[in-house]
Scaffold this motif. Structure first.
Motif, PDB file in Angstrom:
ATOM      1  N   VAL A 169     -22.315 -14.282 -17.147  1.00  0.00           N
ATOM      2  CA  VAL A 169     -21.918 -15.011 -17.424  1.00  0.00           C
ATOM      3  C   VAL A 169     -21.910 -16.618 -17.387  1.00  0.00           C
ATOM      4  CG1 VAL A 169     -21.298 -13.802 -14.875  1.00  0.00           C
ATOM      5  CG2 VAL A 169     -23.265 -14.975 -15.218  1.00  0.00           C
ATOM      6  N   ILE A 170     -23.417 -15.994 -18.151  1.00  0.00           N
ATOM      7  CA  ILE A 170     -23.848 -17.591 -18.981  1.00  0.00           C
ATOM      8  C   ILE A 170     -23.654 -17.729 -20.326  1.00  0.00           C
ATOM      9  CG2 ILE A 170     -25.821 -19.725 -19.118  1.00  0.00           C
ATOM     10  CD1 ILE A 170     -26.337 -18.101 -16.685  1.00  0.00           C
ATOM     11  N   PHE A 171     -22.867 -17.596 -21.441  1.00  0.00           N
ATOM     12  CA  PHE A 171     -22.706 -17.814 -22.855  1.00  0.00           C
ATOM     13  C   PHE A 171     -23.641 -19.178 -23.418  1.00  0.00           C
ATOM     14  CE2 PHE A 171     -19.540 -15.325 -20.414  1.00  0.00           C
ATOM     15  CZ  PHE A 171     -20.343 -14.453 -20.864  1.00  0.00           C
ATOM     16  N   SER A 175     -22.110 -16.379 -28.088  1.00  0.00           N
ATOM     17  CA  SER A 175     -21.720 -16.056 -28.181  1.00  0.00           C
ATOM     18  C   SER A 175     -20.525 -15.375 -27.044  1.00  0.00           C
ATOM     19  CB  SER A 175     -23.144 -15.481 -27.056  1.00  0.00           C
ATOM     20  OG  SER A 175     -23.235 -16.427 -25.951  1.00  0.00           O
ATOM     21  N   VAL A 176     -19.586 -16.471 -26.727  1.00  0.00           N
ATOM     22  CA  VAL A 176     -18.923 -16.058 -26.428  1.00  0.00           C
ATOM     23  C   VAL A 176     -17.525 -14.823 -26.524  1.00  0.00           C
ATOM     24  CG1 VAL A 176     -15.745 -17.682 -25.960  1.00  0.00           C
ATOM     25  CG2 VAL A 176     -17.844 -18.512 -25.728  1.00  0.00           C
ATOM     26  N   SER A 189     -12.132 -19.217 -13.680  1.00  0.00           N
ATOM     27  CA  SER A 189     -12.789 -20.769 -13.700  1.00  0.00           C
ATOM     28  C   SER A 189     -13.788 -20.630 -15.042  1.00  0.00           C
ATOM     29  CB  SER A 189     -13.760 -20.874 -12.615  1.00  0.00           C
ATOM     30  OG  SER A 189     -14.004 -19.721 -11.782  1.00  0.00           O
ATOM     31  N   VAL A 190     -14.210 -22.125 -15.663  1.00  0.00           N
ATOM     32  CA  VAL A 190     -14.551 -21.408 -16.792  1.00  0.00           C
ATOM     33  C   VAL A 190     -16.202 -23.722 -16.321  1.00  0.00           C
ATOM     34  CG1 VAL A 190     -15.446 -21.934 -18.954  1.00  0.00           C
ATOM     35  CG2 VAL A 190     -14.198 -20.454 -18.077  1.00  0.00           C
ATOM     36  N   ILE A 280     -19.491 -22.093 -19.994  1.00  0.00           N
ATOM     37  CA  ILE A 280     -19.818 -21.633 -22.229  1.00  0.00           C
ATOM     38  C   ILE A 280     -21.117 -23.297 -21.771  1.00  0.00           C
ATOM     39  CG2 ILE A 280     -19.428 -22.061 -24.098  1.00  0.00           C
ATOM     40  CD1 ILE A 280     -16.446 -20.878 -22.688  1.00  0.00           C
ATOM     41  N   VAL A 281     -21.831 -22.946 -22.846  1.00  0.00           N
ATOM     42  CA  VAL A 281     -22.945 -24.206 -22.793  1.00  0.00           C
ATOM     43  C   VAL A 281     -22.784 -24.051 -24.782  1.00  0.00           C
ATOM     44  CG1 VAL A 281     -25.771 -25.021 -23.151  1.00  0.00           C
ATOM     45  CG2 VAL A 281     -24.748 -22.594 -21.272  1.00  0.00           C
ATOM     46  N   ALA A 282     -22.323 -25.590 -24.607  1.00  0.00           N
ATOM     47  CA  ALA A 282     -21.932 -26.268 -25.905  1.00  0.00           C
ATOM     48  C   ALA A 282     -22.599 -27.569 -26.128  1.00  0.00           C
ATOM     49  CB  ALA A 282     -20.330 -26.220 -25.954  1.00  0.00           C
ATOM     50  N   SER A 283     -24.333 -28.218 -25.967  1.00  0.00           N
ATOM     51  CA  SER A 283     -25.162 -28.712 -25.865  1.00  0.00           C
ATOM     52  C   SER A 283     -25.094 -29.397 -27.882  1.00  0.00           C
ATOM     53  CB  SER A 283     -26.129 -28.627 -24.624  1.00  0.00           C
ATOM     54  OG  SER A 283     -26.868 -27.262 -25.166  1.00  0.00           O
ATOM     55  N   GLY A 284     -24.679 -28.891 -28.905  1.00  0.00           N
ATOM     56  CA  GLY A 284     -25.083 -28.786 -30.207  1.00  0.00           C
ATOM     57  C   GLY A 284     -25.634 -27.307 -30.776  1.00  0.00           C
TER      58      GLY A 284
END
Length: 480
Positions: A169-171, A175-176, A189-190, A280-284
């Protein structure tokens, strides 16, 4: 005289590494590629550029984005879209690209110019030596020696200790692509944490797919390197698709919720809590160089861990070169590939032209944006006078044919000599169109090129002529 196993050792097989290896082979050198994965291509092929852009294209097709202007906003090519529908296209494109790369390498294998060590971790243990061991069996290792080493180890999502990435649930952004195997159904929902390039691309894609998307950005900035008018239009288009921008707040805590439902909760620094089927964690991203042992051999890095190189892509150790993400901005697949080619040439004593400073940038949001040259903000800061010419997609017949009437192409040019200064585009095919402007900029051309030449009709390239004529009209219309 020292004996070498190879002329060149390349660490990594992404765009920079693979291109460097092929170029070295073309020049007659013997090459070894050391790659952590079993499959060549690096993150770009396995979970980055190629899969993400293929996923985007699958979403555009299955949701009927280009057909909706003609058949209504509810039109879709397939009503019940599954994860399999999305990822079958990704798999086939990746498989085809892998096969192409293997076919290319076989040519050089037949000439005894290349060896590939797959599934090996590498450390640089001298100016001419690399120690590599099998990831699945660290006891199995090999020492390789070469006259030159090219480091192209790429990058990976930035590790954040307080975010429990579980790939269910947390990518993270890589890893998407495990979604297909970790979830039974599409997330409804995302939440996307981080509104940089990767966050913007995934946020817009999942919104078009029909998901409720919240895009979290710690401040009120968004794609600051792009032209402001283009960014503002992109925000409006993404909001039309259903993206909710959460400005000026950041995550305080990200957690998987307990219970039978597969959900996550993001608690924000302003006290709000958002819940979604997926985060989706897209923090760099961070460069993958910490484990290469570079400090032990004297390869200098920056405070951010980037490898320092000169104009020849040579590090502080003369026999070691570096290219791609590991040397920093712009860290694009396109620029990394060119850097790899040039690094191989320089390493083997060949000229390769000067270091590139003019390159196009593209962001594969929906709609996509592309740019090359100066922005208005940069021109203002430098005190350079400029004029502007605009073509809206409503004026471009081909845009209407393909179903996009919301795009825009902007030319920035000198008001006196008419020399082109910058091109900025939003809309379908922007990332293809940008190369026309890049070509004119590369030879210091003027917008006369767009005015005086014939563009096929109907084509998207016609937008350049429309914009150039619009820019001249805003002036007095006379030739410089």
């Amino acid at each position: 005289m020292q004996a070498f196993d190879y002329d060149v050792i390349v660490i990594g097989s992404g765009p920079a590494g693979y291109t460097a290896a092929i170029q070295a082979c073309e020049l007659g050198a013997s090459v070894a590629i050391v790659e952590r994965q079993e499959t060549l291509g690096g993150i770009t092929l396995l979970s980055g550029t190629i899969p993400s852009k293929t996923l985007r294209e699958a979403i555009i097709y299955l949701r009927g984005v280009r057909q909706r202007p003609f058949y209504g906003t509810d039109f879709t090519e397939k009503k019940d879209i599954t994860l399999s529908d999305l990822f079958i296209r990704v798999r086939r494109v990746v498989e085809r690209r892998v096969a192409t790369m293997e076919d290319q390498l076989q040519v050089y294998r037949d000439l005894n110019r290349i060896d590939v060590f797959r599934g090996y971790h590498a450390t640089v243990d001298g100016p001419n030596s690399v120690h590599a061991w099998v990831l699945k069996n660290p006891m199995e290792s090999i020492n390789l020696k070469a006259e030159k080493i090219i480091i192209a180890a790429g990058s990976r999502p930035r590790f954040v200790p307080d975010i429990p990435i579980d790939n269910e649930v947390i990518f993270d952004s890589d890893s998407v692509f495990t979604l297909e195997f970790k979830r039974k159904t599409l997330p409804q929902s995302v939440i996307v944490v981080g509104a940089g390039v990767i966050g913007a691309e995934y946020g817009s894609a999942f919104a078009v797919l029909g998901c409720k998307v919240s895009l979290i950005q710690r401040d009120h900035t968004f794609l600051t390197f792009a032209e402001r008018a283009i960014v503002d239009l992109l925000i409006r288009r993404m909001e039309d698709y259903g993206v909710e921008f959460v400005w000026g707040a950041w995550y305080d805590k990200i957690e998987r919720m307990s219970g039978w439902e597969e959900k996550a909760r993001v608690t924000l620094t302003d006290g709000r809590a958002l819940e979604a089927d997926a985060v989706i964690v897209a923090s760099g991203r961070e460069v993958a160089v910490k484990v290469l042992g570079l400090e032990d051999v004297g390869v200098e890095t920056t405070e951010h861990g980037l490898i320092k190189v000169n104009e020849l892509f040579q590090t502080s150790v003369p026999s070691i070169y570096a290219a791609g993400d590991v040397i920093g901005f712009p860290a694009l697949a396109s620029t990394s590939s060119e850097q790899g080619r040039m690094a191989a040439n320089y390493a083997l004593g060949r000229r390769a032209g000067g270091r590139r400073t003019l390159f196009p940038m593209c962001v594969y949001t929906i709609p996509e944006i592309a740019m090359v040259g100066y922005t208005q903000k940069e021109l203002d800061a430098k005190g350079i006078p400029y004029a502007e010419g605009v073509a809206t997609y409503e004026e471009v017949t081909k845009a209407g044919i393909i179903g996009d009437s919301h795009g825009m192409l902007t030319l920035l040019f000198e008001p006196n000599g008419w020399h082109l200064l910058g091109v900025h585009i939003i809309g379908d095919q922007a990332c293809e169109l940008i190369h026309i402007g890049q070509a004119v900029l590369s030879y210091n051309g003027t917008i006369d090129y767009f005015i005086d030449n014939v563009f096929n009709f109907p084509t998207m390239g016609e937008a350049y002529k429309i914009a150039a004529l619009n820019g001249v009209k805003r002036l007095d219309g006379s030739r410089p």
